[in-house]
Motif scaffolding. Structure first.
Motif, PDB file in Angstrom:
ATOM      1  N   ASN A 282       0.836  -1.204   0.000  1.00 15.52           N
ATOM      2  CA  ASN A 282       0.000   0.000   0.000  1.00 15.52           C
ATOM      3  C   ASN A 282       0.872   1.256   0.000  1.00 15.52           C
ATOM      4  O   ASN A 282       0.582   2.223  -0.708  1.00 15.52           O
ATOM      5  CB  ASN A 282      -0.926   0.017   1.218  1.00 15.52           C
ATOM      6  N   VAL A 283       1.950   1.222   0.767  1.00 13.54           N
ATOM      7  CA  VAL A 283       2.871   2.360   0.786  1.00 13.54           C
ATOM      8  C   VAL A 283       3.528   2.531  -0.578  1.00 13.54           C
ATOM      9  O   VAL A 283       3.604   3.639  -1.123  1.00 13.54           O
ATOM     10  CB  VAL A 283       3.935   2.186   1.887  1.00 13.54           C
ATOM     11  N   ALA A 284       4.005   1.419  -1.165  1.00 16.94           N
ATOM     12  CA  ALA A 284       4.750   1.503  -2.424  1.00 16.94           C
ATOM     13  C   ALA A 284       3.858   1.889  -3.607  1.00 16.94           C
ATOM     14  O   ALA A 284       4.246   2.727  -4.440  1.00 16.94           O
ATOM     15  CB  ALA A 284       5.446   0.171  -2.701  1.00 16.94           C
ATOM     16  N   LEU A 285       2.677   1.293  -3.700  1.00 18.62           N
ATOM     17  CA  LEU A 285       1.824   1.540  -4.863  1.00 18.62           C
ATOM     18  C   LEU A 285       0.942   2.770  -4.710  1.00 18.62           C
ATOM     19  O   LEU A 285       0.804   3.567  -5.647  1.00 18.62           O
ATOM     20  CB  LEU A 285       0.937   0.322  -5.131  1.00 18.62           C
ATOM     21  N   ARG A 286       0.367   2.936  -3.539  1.00 13.37           N
ATOM     22  CA  ARG A 286      -0.614   4.016  -3.361  1.00 13.37           C
ATOM     23  C   ARG A 286       0.001   5.284  -2.765  1.00 13.37           C
ATOM     24  O   ARG A 286      -0.100   6.364  -3.353  1.00 13.37           O
ATOM     25  CB  ARG A 286      -1.757   3.530  -2.477  1.00 13.37           C
ATOM     26  N   GLU A 287       0.636   5.144  -1.596  1.00 13.06           N
ATOM     27  CA  GLU A 287       1.090   6.338  -0.881  1.00 13.06           C
ATOM     28  C   GLU A 287       2.248   7.041  -1.594  1.00 13.06           C
ATOM     29  O   GLU A 287       2.266   8.266  -1.696  1.00 13.06           O
ATOM     30  CB  GLU A 287       1.484   5.964   0.553  1.00 13.06           C
ATOM     31  N   LYS A 288       3.212   6.277  -2.087  1.00 14.40           N
ATOM     32  CA  LYS A 288       4.382   6.892  -2.713  1.00 14.40           C
ATOM     33  C   LYS A 288       4.163   7.251  -4.175  1.00 14.40           C
ATOM     34  O   LYS A 288       4.698   8.257  -4.662  1.00 14.40           O
ATOM     35  CB  LYS A 288       5.591   5.967  -2.595  1.00 14.40           C
ATOM     36  N   ASN A 289       3.387   6.429  -4.884  1.00 18.69           N
ATOM     37  CA  ASN A 289       3.300   6.608  -6.332  1.00 18.69           C
ATOM     38  C   ASN A 289       1.895   6.900  -6.861  1.00 18.69           C
ATOM     39  O   ASN A 289       1.743   7.225  -8.044  1.00 18.69           O
ATOM     40  CB  ASN A 289       3.849   5.359  -7.037  1.00 18.69           C
ATOM     41  N   GLY A 290       0.874   6.761  -6.030  1.00 13.99           N
ATOM     42  CA  GLY A 290      -0.484   7.060  -6.475  1.00 13.99           C
ATOM     43  C   GLY A 290      -0.954   6.217  -7.641  1.00 13.99           C
ATOM     44  O   GLY A 290      -1.716   6.674  -8.489  1.00 13.99           O
ATOM     45  N   LEU A 291      -0.541   4.948  -7.656  1.00 14.34           N
ATOM     46  CA  LEU A 291      -0.827   4.095  -8.807  1.00 14.34           C
ATOM     47  C   LEU A 291      -2.077   3.228  -8.632  1.00 14.34           C
ATOM     48  O   LEU A 291      -2.624   2.734  -9.621  1.00 14.34           O
ATOM     49  CB  LEU A 291       0.369   3.174  -9.085  1.00 14.34           C
ATOM     50  N   SER A 292      -2.501   3.013  -7.395  1.00 17.52           N
ATOM     51  CA  SER A 292      -3.590   2.066  -7.173  1.00 17.52           C
ATOM     52  C   SER A 292      -4.422   2.479  -5.968  1.00 17.52           C
ATOM     53  O   SER A 292      -3.872   2.808  -4.910  1.00 17.52           O
ATOM     54  CB  SER A 292      -3.031   0.652  -6.959  1.00 17.52           C
ATOM     55  N   TYR A 293      -5.720   2.425  -6.141  1.00 23.71           N
ATOM     56  CA  TYR A 293      -6.617   2.676  -5.010  1.00 23.71           C
ATOM     57  C   TYR A 293      -6.746   1.429  -4.147  1.00 23.71           C
ATOM     58  O   TYR A 293      -6.853   1.510  -2.928  1.00 23.71           O
ATOM     59  CB  TYR A 293      -7.994   3.092  -5.529  1.00 23.71           C
ATOM     60  N   SER A 294      -6.754   0.266  -4.783  1.00 21.46           N
ATOM     61  CA  SER A 294      -6.992  -0.987  -4.072  1.00 21.46           C
ATOM     62  C   SER A 294      -5.829  -1.952  -4.295  1.00 21.46           C
ATOM     63  O   SER A 294      -5.521  -2.326  -5.424  1.00 21.46           O
ATOM     64  CB  SER A 294      -8.296  -1.631  -4.570  1.00 21.46           C
ATOM     65  N   VAL A 295      -5.169  -2.329  -3.201  1.00 17.75           N
ATOM     66  CA  VAL A 295      -4.096  -3.317  -3.257  1.00 17.75           C
ATOM     67  C   VAL A 295      -4.146  -4.129  -1.975  1.00 17.75           C
ATOM     68  O   VAL A 295      -4.345  -3.583  -0.885  1.00 17.75           O
ATOM     69  CB  VAL A 295      -2.711  -2.651  -3.442  1.00 17.75           C
ATOM     70  N   GLU A 296      -3.987  -5.436  -2.098  1.00 19.72           N
ATOM     71  CA  GLU A 296      -4.071  -6.297  -0.924  1.00 19.72           C
ATOM     72  C   GLU A 296      -3.335  -7.606  -1.173  1.00 19.72           C
ATOM     73  O   GLU A 296      -3.150  -8.029  -2.323  1.00 19.72           O
ATOM     74  CB  GLU A 296      -5.532  -6.597  -0.581  1.00 19.72           C
ATOM     75  N   ALA A 297      -2.918  -8.232  -0.093  1.00 20.62           N
ATOM     76  CA  ALA A 297      -2.330  -9.571  -0.148  1.00 20.62           C
ATOM     77  C   ALA A 297      -3.161 -10.489   0.727  1.00 20.62           C
ATOM     78  O   ALA A 297      -3.690 -10.063   1.763  1.00 20.62           O
ATOM     79  CB  ALA A 297      -0.884  -9.541   0.326  1.00 20.62           C
ATOM     80  N   GLY A 298      -3.306 -11.733   0.325  1.00 24.04           N
ATOM     81  CA  GLY A 298      -4.118 -12.674   1.076  1.00 24.04           C
ATOM     82  C   GLY A 298      -3.524 -14.061   1.099  1.00 24.04           C
ATOM     83  O   GLY A 298      -2.738 -14.438   0.224  1.00 24.04           O
ATOM     84  N   TYR A 299      -3.889 -14.816   2.127  1.00 34.36           N
ATOM     85  CA  TYR A 299      -3.447 -16.211   2.260  1.00 34.36           C
ATOM     86  C   TYR A 299      -4.606 -17.030   2.800  1.00 34.36           C
ATOM     87  O   TYR A 299      -5.184 -16.694   3.834  1.00 34.36           O
ATOM     88  CB  TYR A 299      -2.247 -16.293   3.198  1.00 34.36           C
ATOM     89  N   SER A 300      -4.978 -18.085   2.068  1.00 31.12           N
ATOM     90  CA  SER A 300      -6.063 -18.972   2.475  1.00 31.12           C
ATOM     91  C   SER A 300      -5.533 -20.397   2.576  1.00 31.12           C
ATOM     92  O   SER A 300      -5.282 -21.043   1.549  1.00 31.12           O
ATOM     93  CB  SER A 300      -7.207 -18.935   1.459  1.00 31.12           C
ATOM     94  N   PRO A 301      -5.311 -20.903   3.798  1.00 34.25           N
ATOM     95  CA  PRO A 301      -4.858 -22.284   3.944  1.00 34.25           C
ATOM     96  C   PRO A 301      -6.001 -23.269   3.749  1.00 34.25           C
ATOM     97  O   PRO A 301      -7.129 -23.007   4.186  1.00 34.25           O
ATOM     98  CB  PRO A 301      -4.319 -22.324   5.376  1.00 34.25           C
ATOM     99  N   LEU A 302      -5.734 -24.366   3.088  1.00 30.44           N
ATOM    100  CA  LEU A 302      -6.701 -25.428   2.874  1.00 30.44           C
ATOM    101  C   LEU A 302      -6.182 -26.700   3.540  1.00 30.44           C
ATOM    102  O   LEU A 302      -5.062 -26.742   4.041  1.00 30.44           O
ATOM    103  CB  LEU A 302      -6.916 -25.645   1.378  1.00 30.44           C
ATOM    104  N   ASN A 303      -6.992 -27.747   3.518  1.00 28.10           N
ATOM    105  CA  ASN A 303      -6.596 -28.978   4.210  1.00 28.10           C
ATOM    106  C   ASN A 303      -5.308 -29.584   3.677  1.00 28.10           C
ATOM    107  O   ASN A 303      -4.517 -30.144   4.433  1.00 28.10           O
ATOM    108  CB  ASN A 303      -7.722 -30.020   4.110  1.00 28.10           C
ATOM    109  N   ASP A 304      -5.086 -29.496   2.361  1.00 28.65           N
ATOM    110  CA  ASP A 304      -3.904 -30.126   1.786  1.00 28.65           C
ATOM    111  C   ASP A 304      -3.168 -29.204   0.826  1.00 28.65           C
ATOM    112  O   ASP A 304      -2.324 -29.641   0.057  1.00 28.65           O
ATOM    113  CB  ASP A 304      -4.284 -31.424   1.065  1.00 28.65           C
ATOM    114  N   SER A 305      -3.479 -27.929   0.864  1.00 31.44           N
ATOM    115  CA  SER A 305      -2.811 -26.958   0.010  1.00 31.44           C
ATOM    116  C   SER A 305      -3.098 -25.570   0.574  1.00 31.44           C
ATOM    117  O   SER A 305      -3.447 -25.431   1.747  1.00 31.44           O
ATOM    118  CB  SER A 305      -3.301 -27.086  -1.439  1.00 31.44           C
ATOM    119  N   GLY A 306      -2.944 -24.561  -0.248  1.00 28.77           N
ATOM    120  CA  GLY A 306      -3.220 -23.200   0.177  1.00 28.77           C
ATOM    121  C   GLY A 306      -3.090 -22.261  -1.004  1.00 28.77           C
ATOM    122  O   GLY A 306      -2.631 -22.649  -2.087  1.00 28.77           O
TER     123      GLY A 306
END
Length: 404
Positions: A273-297
């Motif tokens: 968010n700092v790199a894309l939005r705050e410093k460069n104004g390139l993106s309104y929406s940026v996120e990272a996610g992790y979803s663990p599953l029973n045998d993968s993710g």
């Protein structure tokens, strides 16, 4: 242990936490989701969840809708890749009514054909609405590529043609095969004594017959990284960078959760968010996610931006990932990341409903629920070397899906 536990003779496990509150929350978590669909059943897990509300041996759809709502309560449900959850919120004194209603829906639904046909149209409308949202649709398309050939890649909603094809017997067959009592957790949080909790679950869930699971889930096949651009004729470009990740049973999942939060969590000071939005104004929406599953993710980095800024955004994302792989975090940065993550967890646990649902998932998978102190100790023990190892393990040969 924070949760009191009780196992019924039919295999249904029950967990309860007593808190001082005028409100009670309860849910039945069933270990049956879209990944348990057989070939030709895509979308039927979600359709089954919807039609649980359309009539039982004891109630018509209208009476189901009014049972708790007339008391000021709420009843709802959702389907994931690995679970179906029916949950309710009521005043403390109405907890037995909520438990009885949930049991009636899950074990005594009759899936009337007339109501089923109406609900199919509702889900078709839901599918159409989802297709109009590229920032949501891209995640389904990404997972379909990520788990190509596996039910894990299925869109949970299914396809319009498949949904319109299913009949009552198809739903009965799916529920009969996958709604197994040894894969069920009844959970609750509220000002209910352990004695009354046990009395309630034994009364409304104890009489259900034992239905053990007779199948095992098929692990997804080998993963081949991909780079794909799809023309969706959208105003913005939408992009996901990611890949497969650690399963829910892998001890490295906690390190990855911390790393994901640092990289693109909900805070304004996340690295992306700092790199894309705050410093460069390139993106309104940026996120990272992790979803663990029973045998993968699944781990993902998502951003939306103007079409002519896509390459610049990708360069910045790649630079952030490369830095995490090549340079260990400073002691100060790691300490700040841990404090932030622990604070977010503590605040999230103030939501009794969210805490209850998370606890049910943990009990379904692990057979126990970690106390907050245990979670804090695990996070505090993470080293910067472990962060770097996970970054090198997962941020190499990433996959990319781009909507333009």
């Amino acid at each position: 242990m924070e949760f009191y536990t009780h196992t019924l003779p039919n295999g249904i496990r029950c967990i309860h936490k007593r808190v001082k509150s005028a409100v009670s929350y309860c849910a039945l978590t069933v270990g049956a989701g879209s990944r348990d669909e057989l070939p030709g059943e895509q979308g039927i897990a979600h359709l089954t969840e919807h039609t649980l509300f359309k009539g039982t041996e004891h109630r018509k759809a209208y009476h189901i809708n009014c049972r708790l709502e007339n008391l000021g309560g709420e009843l709802n449900a959702f389907t994931t890749k690995e679970e179906t959850v029916v949950h309710a919120t009521t005043l403390r004194g109405d907890f037995p009514k909520a438990a009885e209603l949930i049991a009636d829906l899950v074990f005594h639904s009759v899936f009337p054909t007339r109501e089923l046909e109406k609900e199919k149209e509702v889900i078709v409308d839901e599918i159409n609405s989802y297709k109009d949202s590229p920032s949501e649709r891209i995640f389904d398309d990404f997972e379909e590529l990520l788990f190509s050939g596996s039910p894990l890649g299925h869109n949970i909603l299914g396809t319009k043609s498949a949904i319109l094809r299913y009949g009552r017997e198809d739903i009965l067959r799916f529920a009969g095969r996958t709604y197994n009592t040894d894969q069920m957790i009844f959970s609750s949080i509220g000002n209910v004594s352990e004695k009354n909790f046990v009395r309630t679950v034994e009364k409304y869930l104890g009489g259900v017959g034992n239905r053990p699971r007779t199948f095992t889930r098929e692990a997804p096949g080998a993963y081949v990284p991909f780079h794909k651009t799809v023309n969706r004729n959208t105003h913005q470009a939408h992009c996901i960078v990611g890949g497969r990740a650690y399963s829910i049973n892998d001890p490295r999942r906690i390190t990855l959760s911390l790393l994901t939060n640092l990289l693109g969590g909900p805070s304004a000071n996340s690295l992306l968010n700092v790199a894309l939005r705050e410093k460069n104004g390139l993106s309104y929406s940026v996120e990272a996610g992790y979803s663990p599953l029973n045998d993968s993710g699944i781990f993902t980095i998502y951003f939306g931006t103007d079409r002519d800024k896509t390459d610049r955004c990708m360069e910045i994302v790649d630079r952030q990932l490369s830095q995490l792989k090549s340079t260990p975090l400073s002691a100060r940065r790691l300490s700040m990341a841990k404090k932030q993550y622990l604070g977010q967890l503590a605040i999230a646990m103030e939501s009794n409903e969210g805490y209850m649902l998370g606890a049910a998932k943990s009990y379904l998978v692990y057979g126990h629920v970690d106390e907050i102190g245990t979670v804090c100790r695990k996070i505090a023990a993470i080293t910067r070397e472990q962060i770097q190892e996970v970054a090198n393990d997962l941020f190499t040969d990433t996959s990319v899906l781009l909507y333009k």
